[in-house]
Motif scaffolding. Sequence first.
Motif, short mmCIF file in Angstrom:
data_model
loop_
_atom_site.label_atom_id
_atom_site.label_comp_id
_atom_site.label_asym_id
_atom_site.label_seq_id
_atom_site.Cartn_x
_atom_site.Cartn_y
_atom_site.Cartn_z
N LYS A 58 32.64 43.37 37.82
CA LYS A 58 33.60 42.82 38.83
C LYS A 58 33.02 42.13 39.98
O LYS A 58 33.45 41.22 40.48
N SER A 59 31.78 42.74 40.38
CA SER A 59 31.21 42.18 41.84
C SER A 59 30.73 40.75 41.53
O SER A 59 30.76 40.06 42.61
N LEU A 105 32.25 38.49 40.05
CA LEU A 105 33.09 37.66 39.90
C LEU A 105 33.74 37.40 41.38
O LEU A 105 34.27 36.44 42.05
N GLU A 106 33.29 38.31 42.39
CA GLU A 106 33.55 38.04 43.74
C GLU A 106 32.43 37.40 44.53
O GLU A 106 32.60 36.94 45.88
N GLY A 137 33.23 33.87 47.12
CA GLY A 137 34.57 34.02 47.19
C GLY A 137 35.56 33.38 46.08
O GLY A 137 35.02 33.32 45.09
N ILE A 138 36.86 32.94 46.59
CA ILE A 138 37.50 32.35 45.59
C ILE A 138 37.40 31.20 45.37
O ILE A 138 36.92 30.17 46.16
N LYS A 181 35.06 29.88 38.45
CA LYS A 181 34.27 30.81 37.92
C LYS A 181 34.00 30.64 36.56
O LYS A 181 35.03 30.24 35.67
N ASP A 215 42.73 40.48 37.05
CA ASP A 215 42.87 40.73 38.73
C ASP A 215 41.90 39.52 39.67
O ASP A 215 42.71 39.46 40.57
N SER A 216 40.83 39.09 39.18
CA SER A 216 40.19 38.04 39.74
C SER A 216 41.11 36.87 39.64
O SER A 216 41.21 36.35 40.67
N GLN A 239 43.74 36.89 42.03
CA GLN A 239 43.31 36.73 43.67
C GLN A 239 43.27 35.45 43.87
O GLN A 239 43.03 34.78 45.13
N ASN A 291 41.04 33.14 41.69
CA ASN A 291 40.02 32.45 41.06
C ASN A 291 40.51 31.76 39.83
O ASN A 291 41.44 32.11 39.10
#
Length: 430
Positions: free
Chosen positions: A178-179, A181-182, A185-186, A189, A218-219, A222, A224
């Motif tokens: 998960k991290s 993908l963060e 930032g947006i 990916k 979820d990503s 947001q 992405n």
Amino acid sequence: MNPQAEELNKVIREKSPVVFELLSERGKNIFFPKKGILGQTADAKGTRINATIGAAVEDNGSPMRLESLENKVNIDPSLVFPYAPSFGRPDIRARWKSMIYDKNPRLADKVISLPVVTNALTHGVSMAGYLFANEGEKIIVPDLFWGNYNLILNHAYGAELQKYKLFEGDKLDLEAFKSSLEVDGIGKKMVILNFPNNPTGYSPTIAEAKQIAQIIKDSAEQGNKIVVFCDDAYFGLVYEEGIELQSIFTYLADLHENVLAVKIDGPTKEDYVWGFRVGFVSYGVKGGDAELYTALEAKTAGAVRGNISNSANISQSLLLSAFEDPSYKAQKAQKYAIMKQRYDAVKVALNDEKYQACFTALPYNSGYFMCVKLADGLDGETIRKILIEKYSIGIINLNNVIRVAFSAMAASDAKELFEGIYNACIDSKN
């Protein structure tokens, strides 16, 4: 930009602006030529005298061939000697697509593309990199991954492999995923999901597969835009209960408008035909339709055309013949049973508690491989050489993680192999 590329881009942009944005500059510029030599050849199909294609024919119109080769191949010469299309043969593309649905019931109500044939999975990964990875862009991979990704994606296309920790204890480290993908930032990916994993032989549990999909969703929500390469090289070789049997692609193919799933698969490992070099690339995205997928297929075939021209006709013919054989599934089941027996033998051999002083097994449940992590202070390269020279045992050392290909050894050899690794560890201390 070539007008034919612009035509495909227009379709993709109208159908899915996200997919268009995910394309690399190469991907945006590539097309399958409908004009020029290929177009003129297509126009001439069926003519009495066809002097278009760069292949030779006998006077009777059949493919020109040497008898010394024809005599060794019990297949219609027209299915062996001529070129196959850059897209792949239509019959095997259709059959493989139907097999994808058969093996993945979760796809039943989902619309995916027709697979495009590649020169096995290495080439499939390369074509995915060609179409989506620009130089300097990051591709998210676990810290235990197939080393050839470096050559294919980093050295060939200049992409950077961004690593996250694969395991936390005996499970996937989904927080680390998960991290990953963060980071930055947006934005765009790229992710590779390879299950069963090479080198560890791990596939997610059903619960973990659902969590992976939720993290990606979820990503995407947001903002992405995500392309996921699903490397399914070892698909179907799962040996434990509760492990996801279907491809992670099935969770992603219509997950979100911001997620493009790219399935890279083939018979190489599934059907034990390593030298045939046939693979497939398929696409799935929420809202995807025939027009979008046809454009993506054309770009993929254009990349294949500009890279290797086409995959081998004879391999495609032999595979299609095998898929249509009434005993195909039974034969596969027999080979699976042998692989499962070897896996079980590894599990039994590793029950010896003394090994824990020198190495511990990483999580494994599927595929061709498993790994053991060496205890602190031990050097994998030293142990690898001792194993060859003193015990006549070959393993792969990956930075003090030893990969064992149980696919390549008899079940009866499992105990000797791990006893040898243990003794080599002891020897290395002396």
